[in-house]
Design a protein around this motif. Structure first.
Motif, PDB file in Angstrom:
ATOM      1  N   ALA A   4      12.578 -23.570   2.045  1.00 18.97           N
ATOM      2  CA  ALA A   4      13.735 -24.126   1.413  1.00 18.97           C
ATOM      3  C   ALA A   4      14.956 -23.782   1.954  1.00 18.97           C
ATOM      4  O   ALA A   4      15.503 -22.870   2.665  1.00 18.97           O
ATOM      5  CB  ALA A   4      13.790 -23.891  -0.329  1.00 18.97           C
ATOM      6  N   HIS A  49      10.264 -31.951  -1.138  1.00 25.49           N
ATOM      7  CA  HIS A  49      11.131 -30.931  -0.361  1.00 25.49           C
ATOM      8  C   HIS A  49      12.413 -31.291  -0.491  1.00 25.49           C
ATOM      9  O   HIS A  49      13.284 -30.545  -0.236  1.00 25.49           O
ATOM     10  CB  HIS A  49      10.316 -30.863   1.062  1.00 25.49           C
ATOM     11  CG  HIS A  49       9.065 -30.376   1.236  1.00 25.49           C
ATOM     12  ND1 HIS A  49       8.242 -30.478   2.641  1.00 25.49           N
ATOM     13  CD2 HIS A  49       8.229 -29.760   0.381  1.00 25.49           C
ATOM     14  CE1 HIS A  49       7.301 -29.953   2.288  1.00 25.49           C
ATOM     15  NE2 HIS A  49       7.185 -29.277   1.148  1.00 25.49           N
ATOM     16  N   PHE A  52      14.060 -30.540  -3.684  1.00 23.70           N
ATOM     17  CA  PHE A  52      14.242 -29.153  -4.017  1.00 23.70           C
ATOM     18  C   PHE A  52      15.489 -28.661  -3.022  1.00 23.70           C
ATOM     19  O   PHE A  52      16.270 -27.782  -3.258  1.00 23.70           O
ATOM     20  CB  PHE A  52      12.901 -28.344  -3.649  1.00 23.70           C
ATOM     21  CG  PHE A  52      13.128 -26.866  -4.175  1.00 23.70           C
ATOM     22  CD1 PHE A  52      13.208 -26.763  -5.536  1.00 23.70           C
ATOM     23  CD2 PHE A  52      13.194 -25.812  -3.192  1.00 23.70           C
ATOM     24  CE1 PHE A  52      13.244 -25.199  -5.949  1.00 23.70           C
ATOM     25  CE2 PHE A  52      13.298 -24.661  -3.743  1.00 23.70           C
ATOM     26  CZ  PHE A  52      13.394 -24.173  -5.146  1.00 23.70           C
ATOM     27  N   MET A  80       2.494 -27.659  -4.861  1.00 25.13           N
ATOM     28  CA  MET A  80       2.803 -26.425  -5.361  1.00 25.13           C
ATOM     29  C   MET A  80       1.864 -25.072  -4.558  1.00 25.13           C
ATOM     30  O   MET A  80       2.794 -24.154  -4.015  1.00 25.13           O
ATOM     31  CB  MET A  80       2.488 -26.196  -6.754  1.00 25.13           C
ATOM     32  CG  MET A  80       3.394 -26.658  -7.840  1.00 25.13           C
ATOM     33  SD  MET A  80       5.325 -26.074  -7.642  1.00 25.13           S
ATOM     34  CE  MET A  80       4.899 -24.322  -7.911  1.00 25.13           C
ATOM     35  N   ASP A  83       3.205 -25.385  -0.632  1.00 24.98           N
ATOM     36  CA  ASP A  83       4.356 -25.170  -0.340  1.00 24.98           C
ATOM     37  C   ASP A  83       5.457 -24.526  -1.112  1.00 24.98           C
ATOM     38  O   ASP A  83       6.407 -23.763  -0.645  1.00 24.98           O
ATOM     39  CB  ASP A  83       4.961 -26.724   0.055  1.00 24.98           C
ATOM     40  CG  ASP A  83       4.327 -27.506   1.016  1.00 24.98           C
ATOM     41  OD1 ASP A  83       3.903 -26.849   1.905  1.00 24.98           O
ATOM     42  OD2 ASP A  83       4.237 -28.622   0.877  1.00 24.98           O
ATOM     43  N   MET A  84       5.303 -24.752  -2.597  1.00 19.06           N
ATOM     44  CA  MET A  84       6.401 -24.377  -3.579  1.00 19.06           C
ATOM     45  C   MET A  84       6.101 -23.012  -4.230  1.00 19.06           C
ATOM     46  O   MET A  84       6.910 -22.648  -5.183  1.00 19.06           O
ATOM     47  CB  MET A  84       6.517 -25.579  -4.319  1.00 19.06           C
ATOM     48  CG  MET A  84       6.666 -26.806  -3.891  1.00 19.06           C
ATOM     49  SD  MET A  84       8.230 -26.796  -2.776  1.00 19.06           S
ATOM     50  CE  MET A  84       9.448 -26.609  -3.765  1.00 19.06           C
ATOM     51  N   TYR A  87       8.662 -20.338  -4.866  1.00 21.15           N
ATOM     52  CA  TYR A  87       9.914 -20.804  -5.563  1.00 21.15           C
ATOM     53  C   TYR A  87       9.505 -21.163  -6.979  1.00 21.15           C
ATOM     54  O   TYR A  87      10.448 -21.809  -7.703  1.00 21.15           O
ATOM     55  CB  TYR A  87      10.347 -22.055  -4.682  1.00 21.15           C
ATOM     56  CG  TYR A  87      10.597 -22.022  -3.485  1.00 21.15           C
ATOM     57  CD1 TYR A  87      11.753 -21.074  -2.716  1.00 21.15           C
ATOM     58  CD2 TYR A  87       9.830 -22.380  -2.448  1.00 21.15           C
ATOM     59  CE1 TYR A  87      11.931 -20.877  -1.441  1.00 21.15           C
ATOM     60  CE2 TYR A  87      10.037 -22.257  -0.873  1.00 21.15           C
ATOM     61  CZ  TYR A  87      11.017 -21.358  -0.464  1.00 21.15           C
ATOM     62  OH  TYR A  87      11.192 -21.225   0.810  1.00 21.15           O
ATOM     63  N   ARG A  88       8.318 -20.929  -7.390  1.00 18.55           N
ATOM     64  CA  ARG A  88       7.954 -21.170  -8.765  1.00 18.55           C
ATOM     65  C   ARG A  88       9.096 -20.945  -9.924  1.00 18.55           C
ATOM     66  O   ARG A  88       9.284 -21.659 -10.832  1.00 18.55           O
ATOM     67  CB  ARG A  88       6.584 -20.782  -9.046  1.00 18.55           C
ATOM     68  CG  ARG A  88       6.184 -20.684 -10.846  1.00 18.55           C
ATOM     69  CD  ARG A  88       5.980 -22.251 -10.997  1.00 18.55           C
ATOM     70  NE  ARG A  88       5.878 -22.524 -12.482  1.00 18.55           N
ATOM     71  CZ  ARG A  88       6.769 -23.028 -13.278  1.00 18.55           C
ATOM     72  NH1 ARG A  88       7.857 -23.209 -12.968  1.00 18.55           N
ATOM     73  NH2 ARG A  88       6.172 -23.008 -14.439  1.00 18.55           N
TER      74      ARG A  88
END
Length: 334
Positions: A4, A49, A52, A80, A83-84, A87-88
């Motif tokens: 990110a 992306h 965020f 999720m 990639d994410m 950052y949850r």
């Protein structure tokens, strides 16, 4: 591997949802369209992306979003996992139950059976242990409000949702279910409703004032009125557009000419403000004190980036507000 943007929180605004401690990004990403099984997955990843990286933390889903129903949650779950996941805890992820999702008597509405089953299904598709907000997507005329409220409260007590919201409830239904939530000490913090320059029904029916009085946050969807509040329709309604297929009163054969002339006049005002029509339409919503978050959709990352430029000017002079109100006064009612 996705990393990110380290400056992602520099430009975004964050607003408390009502009197809760939860802040929402003032613009959120909606998954109603463009995130289904029929849409390119790599484009979906790129949009998430982009969102965020721009500081968007609110990601709005529902069990039936697609198409096909459920596929938006499935695709978001893949994003999720891929990639994410790191950052949850920086994300507010929501889901909803209420519209038709599976066949038979339990696949829609607001019974305990539907809400609990739907939440469990959504968590599996999303590959999550909990959602931040779980919504009742619409009121059920045949189920007692107490049953719906108790089912939503159960999700919080089971750790499957942190907060509760409702969507598409009228003022009387909103007041009634809030009283139940208050008795249960349920963390009900947000109401989601359609709202735009062209659709101000919550002004007319009193919901906007109800939410202000109750200190409940408002998340708005369809801010661009199916694209009417963009430059796409300045020269007419394209035959392949969603607006052309809509049953909106703005596009009834008796109203099309007036609607398009209003769009052009609003566009001129937006240009005077240094904005596109879409940016001004979003800015107008952000100007409303009760609004916690404006949901925008996107078919490509650049479209989302253009909408985010609404933050450049969210102030409206009294003269501008008067001009807008005068232009909209003769519009048909949504």
């Amino acid at each position: 591997m996705y990393l990110a943007d380290e400056h992602r929180y520099d430009a975004m605004q964050y607003r408390r949802s009502g009197n809760s401690g939860l802040k929402l990004s003032a613009i959120g990403l909606g998954f109603w369209h463009n995130f289904g099984s029929v849409d390119p997955f790599d484009n979906q990843r790129a949009i998430v992306h982009t969102a965020f990286d721009a500081g968007i933390t609110y990601f709005d889903l529902a069990n039936n979003y697609g198409p096909e129903p459920g596929s938006a949650e499935t695709n978001f779950g893949r994003i999720m996992a891929r990639d994410m996941r790191p950052y949850r805890d920086e994300m507010v992820i929501t889901s909803k139950a209420g519209y038709l999702m599976w066949p038979g008597p339990y696949g829609e509405w607001g019974s305990r059976k539907n809400i609990i089953a739907s939440a469990n299904q959504s968590l599996k598709r999303l590959q999550l242990d909990y959602v931040d907000i779980f919504y009742s997507h619409r009121p059920d005329p045949n189920t007692p409000l107490e049953e719906t409220a108790l089912a939503l409260d159960q999700l919080v007590r089971q750790g499957k949702a942190l907060y509760i919201g409702i969507s598409n409830y009228d003022p009387q239904q909103t007041k009634a279910i809030k009283a139940i939530f208050d008795d249960l000490h349920t963390p009900y913090i947000v109401h989601q409703s359609r709202y735009s320059l062209f659709d101000r029904h919550i002004d007319r029916n009193g919901l906007l004032q109800t939410l202000a009085d109750e200190q409940t946050g408002l998340v708005t969807f369809s801010p661009l009125a199916q694209g009417l509040l963009t430059d796409r329709y300045l020269n007419g309604i394209p035959a392949d557009s969603r607006a052309h297929k809509s049953t909106s009163p703005f596009l009834h054969e008796d109203n099309v000419e007036h609607t398009l002339s209003t769009v052009k006049a609003l566009n001129e005002l937006a240009q005077q403000r240094g904005q596109s029509l879409a940016q001004m339409a979003i800015a107008w919503l952000l100007h409303q004190p009760v609004v916690s978050c404006v949901l925008v959709g996107a078919s490509r990352p650049s479209q989302l980036q253009d909408n985010l430029k609404a933050f450049a000017n969210t102030d409206f002079s009294t003269d501008e507000i008067n001009q807008i109100n005068a232009l909209l006064a003769k519009m048909p009612q949504a």
